[in-house]
Design an enzyme around this catalytic site. Structure first.
Site, PDB file in Angstrom:
ATOM      1  N   HIS A  48       1.239  -1.142   0.154  1.00 53.46           N
ATOM      2  CA  HIS A  48       0.361  -0.298   0.106  1.00 53.46           C
ATOM      3  C   HIS A  48       0.806   1.253  -0.207  1.00 53.46           C
ATOM      4  CE1 HIS A  48      -4.274  -1.582   1.533  1.00 53.46           C
ATOM      5  NE2 HIS A  48      -2.936  -2.181   0.760  1.00 53.46           N
ATOM      6  N   GLU A  50       0.734   4.015   2.003  1.00 53.18           N
ATOM      7  CA  GLU A  50       1.089   4.586   3.099  1.00 53.18           C
ATOM      8  C   GLU A  50       2.536   3.236   3.636  1.00 53.18           C
ATOM      9  OE1 GLU A  50      -1.776   3.411   1.875  1.00 53.18           O
ATOM     10  OE2 GLU A  50      -3.091   3.879   3.428  1.00 53.18           O
ATOM     11  N   CYS A  78      -5.867   1.982   5.865  1.00 56.34           N
ATOM     12  CA  CYS A  78      -6.917   0.652   6.071  1.00 56.34           C
ATOM     13  C   CYS A  78      -6.163   0.630   7.597  1.00 56.34           C
ATOM     14  CB  CYS A  78      -6.775  -0.007   5.272  1.00 56.34           C
ATOM     15  SG  CYS A  78      -4.858  -0.751   5.134  1.00 56.34           S
ATOM     16  N   CYS A  81      -2.435  -0.748   7.544  1.00 61.55           N
ATOM     17  CA  CYS A  81      -1.684   0.920   7.478  1.00 61.55           C
ATOM     18  C   CYS A  81      -1.625   1.623   8.752  1.00 61.55           C
ATOM     19  CB  CYS A  81      -2.267   1.371   5.820  1.00 61.55           C
ATOM     20  SG  CYS A  81      -1.789   1.334   4.451  1.00 61.55           S
TER      21      CYS A  81
END
Length: 152
Positions: A48, A50, A78, A81
């Site tokens: 992801h 992040e 999410c 993260c």
């Protein structure tokens, strides 16, 4: 946020969900790292934007503690993260679009500011929210994006 949006565009161009992130040094202006979703590119479910930005910034600083730093991301983080944000000791998270289905910074959950945790970054929500939501809406409307195969 505009730089994070540019990163999100790179993710979409590579066939991934258009989420982009920028990690700023404690001075608030120096960019330590940029990233966009790379799950499709790498086959890594943890890729992801992040998480990638956090990893890259930690390498730049030579330190896992990102105290004083700010993460700017186009979509509400999410749970994975959010956990990485807390564990990296970021001071602040600025996000664009809310994620009512998986957001963990106030929408569905609020992992980042959970009082039971030892570190709780400041959250600044919905910065350029419409501009951040638009590429996501377009991506899911116009592409045949399907998460990988299901088992069973």
């Amino acid at each position: 946020m505009r730089q994070a949006l540019a990163e999100a565009g790179l993710a979409a161009a590579a066939g991934d969900v258009p989420v982009g992130a920028v990690l700023l040094a404690p001075d608030g202006t120096t960019v330590l790292a940029t990233a966009h979703n790379e799950r499709e590119l790498t086959g890594d479910p943890t890729a992801h934007a992040e998480v990638l930005a956090i990893r890259r910034a930690a390498r730049v600083l030579g330190e896992w503690r990102l105290t004083g730093c700010t993460l700017v991301v186009t979509l509400e983080p999410c749970t994975m993260c959010a956990g990485a944000i807390v564990q990296s000791r970021l001071d602040r998270v600025v996000y664009g679009a809310r994620d009512e289905k998986a957001g963990a910074a106030g929408s569905l959950w609020d992992v980042i500011r959970d009082r039971r945790l030892n570190h709780r970054p400041e959250v600044v929500a919905e910065v350029l929210a419409r501009e951040c939501a638009e590429p996501l809406t377009r991506f899911f409307r116009e592409t045949d994006f399907r998460p990988g195969p299901t088992l069973g």
